[in-house]
Design a protein around this motif. Structure first.
Motif, mmCIF file in Angstrom:
data_model
loop_
_atom_site.group_PDB
_atom_site.id
_atom_site.type_symbol
_atom_site.label_atom_id
_atom_site.label_comp_id
_atom_site.label_asym_id
_atom_site.label_seq_id
_atom_site.Cartn_x
_atom_site.Cartn_y
_atom_site.Cartn_z
ATOM 1 N N UNK A 34 34.660 57.783 43.888
ATOM 2 C CA UNK A 34 34.760 58.154 42.520
ATOM 3 C C UNK A 34 35.538 59.392 42.539
ATOM 4 N N UNK A 35 35.824 60.257 43.322
ATOM 5 C CA UNK A 35 36.581 61.508 43.306
ATOM 6 C C UNK A 35 38.070 61.294 43.275
ATOM 7 N N UNK A 36 38.596 60.196 43.674
ATOM 8 C CA UNK A 36 39.983 59.920 43.564
ATOM 9 C C UNK A 36 40.390 59.250 42.064
ATOM 10 N N UNK A 37 39.263 58.594 41.771
ATOM 11 C CA UNK A 37 39.400 58.100 40.301
ATOM 12 C C UNK A 37 39.599 59.201 39.503
ATOM 13 N N UNK A 38 38.907 60.345 39.506
ATOM 14 C CA UNK A 38 39.438 61.383 38.383
ATOM 15 C C UNK A 38 40.749 61.955 38.661
ATOM 16 N N UNK A 44 38.769 52.757 38.026
ATOM 17 C CA UNK A 44 39.293 52.001 39.044
ATOM 18 C C UNK A 44 38.174 51.241 39.744
ATOM 19 N N UNK A 45 37.565 50.325 38.857
ATOM 20 C CA UNK A 45 36.366 49.462 39.301
ATOM 21 C C UNK A 45 36.443 48.169 38.603
ATOM 22 N N UNK A 46 35.936 47.254 39.309
ATOM 23 C CA UNK A 46 35.868 45.703 38.668
ATOM 24 C C UNK A 46 34.403 45.366 38.734
ATOM 25 N N UNK A 47 33.957 44.875 37.720
ATOM 26 C CA UNK A 47 32.628 44.125 37.823
ATOM 27 C C UNK A 47 32.708 42.855 37.778
ATOM 28 N N UNK A 48 32.053 42.227 38.650
ATOM 29 C CA UNK A 48 32.471 40.613 39.216
ATOM 30 C C UNK A 48 31.068 40.114 39.585
ATOM 31 N N UNK A 49 31.005 38.936 39.833
ATOM 32 C CA UNK A 49 29.886 38.164 40.251
ATOM 33 C C UNK A 49 30.010 38.607 41.846
ATOM 34 N N UNK A 50 28.713 38.706 42.824
ATOM 35 C CA UNK A 50 28.671 39.063 43.978
ATOM 36 C C UNK A 50 29.517 38.106 44.694
ATOM 37 N N UNK A 51 29.599 36.765 44.503
ATOM 38 C CA UNK A 51 30.148 35.615 45.204
ATOM 39 C C UNK A 51 31.720 35.667 45.106
ATOM 40 N N UNK A 52 32.218 36.049 43.998
ATOM 41 C CA UNK A 52 33.746 36.384 43.842
ATOM 42 C C UNK A 52 34.127 37.678 44.881
ATOM 43 N N UNK A 53 33.333 38.580 44.919
ATOM 44 C CA UNK A 53 33.729 39.657 45.846
ATOM 45 C C UNK A 53 33.750 39.201 47.144
ATOM 46 N N UNK A 54 32.655 38.485 47.634
ATOM 47 C CA UNK A 54 32.368 38.041 48.958
ATOM 48 C C UNK A 54 33.530 37.021 49.321
ATOM 49 N N UNK A 55 34.019 35.989 48.206
ATOM 50 C CA UNK A 55 35.030 35.027 48.790
ATOM 51 C C UNK A 55 36.531 35.800 48.910
ATOM 52 N N UNK A 56 36.734 36.782 48.008
ATOM 53 C CA UNK A 56 37.926 37.496 47.886
ATOM 54 C C UNK A 56 38.157 38.123 49.009
#
Length: 137
Positions: A34-38, A44-56
């Motif tokens: 979060x500090x770098x994002x400022x 600098x974040x993505x919202x996605x289903x958990x399985x996509x993050x896992x498989x990615x």
């Protein structure tokens, strides 16, 4: 073997579909703390289903592993190419030497060379002809 491979792929597909169905909830994945994002500006974040993050993450690890191994084996591939070129050069030299120095110096070597080149019948006839001429039938 083909049936075993097909059974493995089907089992893997069932497991992956089960994991995907069990992890459909949305999660937010931050690409930087979060500090770098400022400092970088924006979210600098993505919202996605958990399985996509896992498989990615799994696919990212596989790609990194493949690149790592490809780079690690670059020296082995270069050495293999050098040795193949040296072998080809030696084979060319050997072929040249065989054509320039093809005359055998001994009668026994001539018979052996004829037998080696596929003229075993001619070599046998040559030997049996000598035996008759010398009186050793």
């Amino acid at each position: 073997m083909r049936a075993i491979r097909l059974a493995f792929v089907v089992l893997l597909a069932i497991i992956l579909i089960g994991v995907a169905l069990a992890n459909r909830q949305l999660i937010t994945v931050g690409l930087f703390p979060a500090q770098f994002g400022q400092f970088l500006g924006g979210s600098w974040s993505l919202t996605m289903p958990a399985f996509i993050a896992f498989f990615g993450a799994i696919m990212f690890g596989v790609v990194i592993g493949l690149v790592w191994e490809w780079l690690r084996e670059a020296g082995l591939r270069a050495e293999s190419n050098r040795r193949a070129q040296a072998l080809a050069k030696l084979e060319r030299e050997l072929g040249h030497l065989r054509t320039t120095h093809s005359g055998p110096q001994d009668e026994v070597l001539a018979i052996l060379e004829q037998a080696k080149s596929g003229n075993a019948v001619a070599g046998t006839a040559l030997v049996s002809g000598r035996g008759k001429a010398a009186g050793r039938s």
